[in-house]
Design an enzyme around this catalytic site. Structure first.
Site, mmCIF file in Angstrom:
data_model
loop_
_atom_site.group_PDB
_atom_site.id
_atom_site.type_symbol
_atom_site.label_atom_id
_atom_site.label_comp_id
_atom_site.label_asym_id
_atom_site.label_seq_id
_atom_site.Cartn_x
_atom_site.Cartn_y
_atom_site.Cartn_z
ATOM 1 N N LYS A 16 0.815 -1.213 0.000
ATOM 2 C CA LYS A 16 0.000 0.000 0.000
ATOM 3 C C LYS A 16 0.852 1.269 0.000
ATOM 4 O O LYS A 16 0.545 2.232 -0.698
ATOM 5 C CB LYS A 16 -0.939 0.014 1.215
ATOM 6 C CG LYS A 16 -1.951 -1.110 1.240
ATOM 7 C CD LYS A 16 -2.950 -0.940 2.360
ATOM 8 C CE LYS A 16 -2.336 -0.946 3.739
ATOM 9 N NZ LYS A 16 -1.654 -2.232 4.058
ATOM 10 N N ARG A 92 -9.674 1.395 9.615
ATOM 11 C CA ARG A 92 -9.209 0.083 10.073
ATOM 12 C C ARG A 92 -10.350 -0.799 10.574
ATOM 13 O O ARG A 92 -10.139 -1.977 10.844
ATOM 14 C CB ARG A 92 -8.176 0.243 11.187
ATOM 15 C CG ARG A 92 -6.877 0.879 10.716
ATOM 16 C CD ARG A 92 -5.858 0.911 11.839
ATOM 17 N NE ARG A 92 -4.616 1.537 11.426
ATOM 18 C CZ ARG A 92 -3.613 0.910 10.812
ATOM 19 N NH1 ARG A 92 -3.730 -0.380 10.555
ATOM 20 N NH2 ARG A 92 -2.520 1.548 10.488
ATOM 21 N N ARG A 126 11.883 -8.709 5.365
ATOM 22 C CA ARG A 126 12.296 -7.308 5.394
ATOM 23 C C ARG A 126 13.475 -7.106 6.339
ATOM 24 O O ARG A 126 13.530 -7.696 7.412
ATOM 25 C CB ARG A 126 11.133 -6.411 5.834
ATOM 26 C CG ARG A 126 10.017 -6.356 4.841
ATOM 27 C CD ARG A 126 9.086 -5.189 5.066
ATOM 28 N NE ARG A 126 8.502 -5.123 6.405
ATOM 29 C CZ ARG A 126 7.459 -4.370 6.719
ATOM 30 N NH1 ARG A 126 6.889 -3.608 5.796
ATOM 31 N NH2 ARG A 126 6.976 -4.360 7.951
ATOM 32 N N ARG A 159 13.055 -6.027 12.136
ATOM 33 C CA ARG A 159 12.237 -5.402 13.172
ATOM 34 C C ARG A 159 11.576 -6.479 14.021
ATOM 35 O O ARG A 159 11.241 -7.555 13.527
ATOM 36 C CB ARG A 159 11.149 -4.521 12.548
ATOM 37 C CG ARG A 159 11.661 -3.342 11.794
ATOM 38 C CD ARG A 159 10.559 -2.369 11.418
ATOM 39 N NE ARG A 159 9.262 -2.987 11.161
ATOM 40 C CZ ARG A 159 8.205 -2.334 10.687
ATOM 41 N NH1 ARG A 159 8.293 -1.051 10.414
ATOM 42 N NH2 ARG A 159 7.059 -2.958 10.478
ATOM 43 N N ARG A 170 -0.366 -10.107 13.192
ATOM 44 C CA ARG A 170 -0.816 -8.889 12.524
ATOM 45 C C ARG A 170 -1.794 -9.216 11.399
ATOM 46 O O ARG A 170 -2.781 -8.494 11.191
ATOM 47 C CB ARG A 170 0.384 -8.122 11.968
ATOM 48 C CG ARG A 170 1.186 -7.407 13.034
ATOM 49 C CD ARG A 170 2.588 -7.093 12.575
ATOM 50 N NE ARG A 170 2.604 -6.222 11.413
ATOM 51 C CZ ARG A 170 3.672 -6.058 10.633
ATOM 52 N NH1 ARG A 170 4.785 -6.728 10.877
ATOM 53 N NH2 ARG A 170 3.620 -5.229 9.611
#
Length: 216
Positions: A16, A92, A126, A159, A170
């Site tokens: 996004k 959300r 990532r 992270r 998530r």
């Protein structure tokens, strides 16, 4: 249509942010995220809301979650100042979607769809430079030297919220809270589903075609 009003939806890792930046540049519109809107309006006077704190800054400095009512007000303010926008990261949940309908009319709603396991691979792969913040991916965008930032030579780290357990949690949260928002918009004339599993350029081509077909 000049200055279109766009909403982009999709799970974490769907792309996004990347595609919102493309939309903002291509159509000369604002890229509005809840995080950016909060930072831009952190000193907004919310004392009339009868909340615990009188400014969003106070919530942020205390490390507390900013209440939905405050987020709604900040997004409303950001949209009112934008001459065309792509909204990313809001709404959300269904309650926020209802609030958004009272703030603005949307021209196009883009829903990025990506397979769950593909999302897990994207997010767990990532890596971020611990010094300068540059972003990499172990498979799709690796550094020249494993574990070392091309830009500054800093250490690349994962992270904490990009480990597999956190990523799957998530995605579960997204499925529970935000997936119903997508269902909510499916009957909108400007709603379009985008296959988000291609290359960024392929996804962008599909997005730009969809927007161009729905705005003048």
């Amino acid at each position: 249509m000049s200055n279109p009003r766009l909403l982009i939806l999709g799970p974490p890792g769907a792309g996004k942010g990347t595609q919102s930046a493309n939309l903002a540049e291509e159509y000369g519109i604002e890229h509005i995220t809840t995080g950016d809107a909060l930072r831009a309006n952190k000193d907004m006077d919310i004392s009339e809301m009868d909340t615990e704190y009188d400014t969003p800054r106070a919530y942020m400095e205390a490390g507390d979650l900013v209440p939905d009512a405050v987020v709604n007000a900040i997004v409303d303010e950001a949209l009112s100042q934008a001459d065309g926008f792509v909204l990313d990261g809001y709404p959300r949940n269904l309650e926020q979607a209802e609030e958004l309908s009272g703030m603005t009319a949307l021209d196009v709603i883009l829903s990025l769809e990506v397979d769950r396991e593909e999302l897990v691979d994207r997010l767990t792969g990532r890596r971020i430079c611990d010094d300068c913040g540059a972003n990499y991916h172990v498979e799709f965008s690796p550094p020249e030297t494993e574990g070392v930032c091309d830009d500054c030579g800093g250490e690349l780290i994962q992270r904490e919220d990009d480990n597999e357990e956190s990523v799957r949690n998530r995605l579960d949260v997204f499925q529970d809270n935000t997936a119903p928002v997508i269902d909510h918009y499916e009957d909108h004339d400007g709603f379009v589903t985008i296959d988000g599993e291609g290359t960024p350029d392929e996804v962008w081509a599909a997005i730009s075609d969809a927007v161009d077909a729905r705005v003048e």
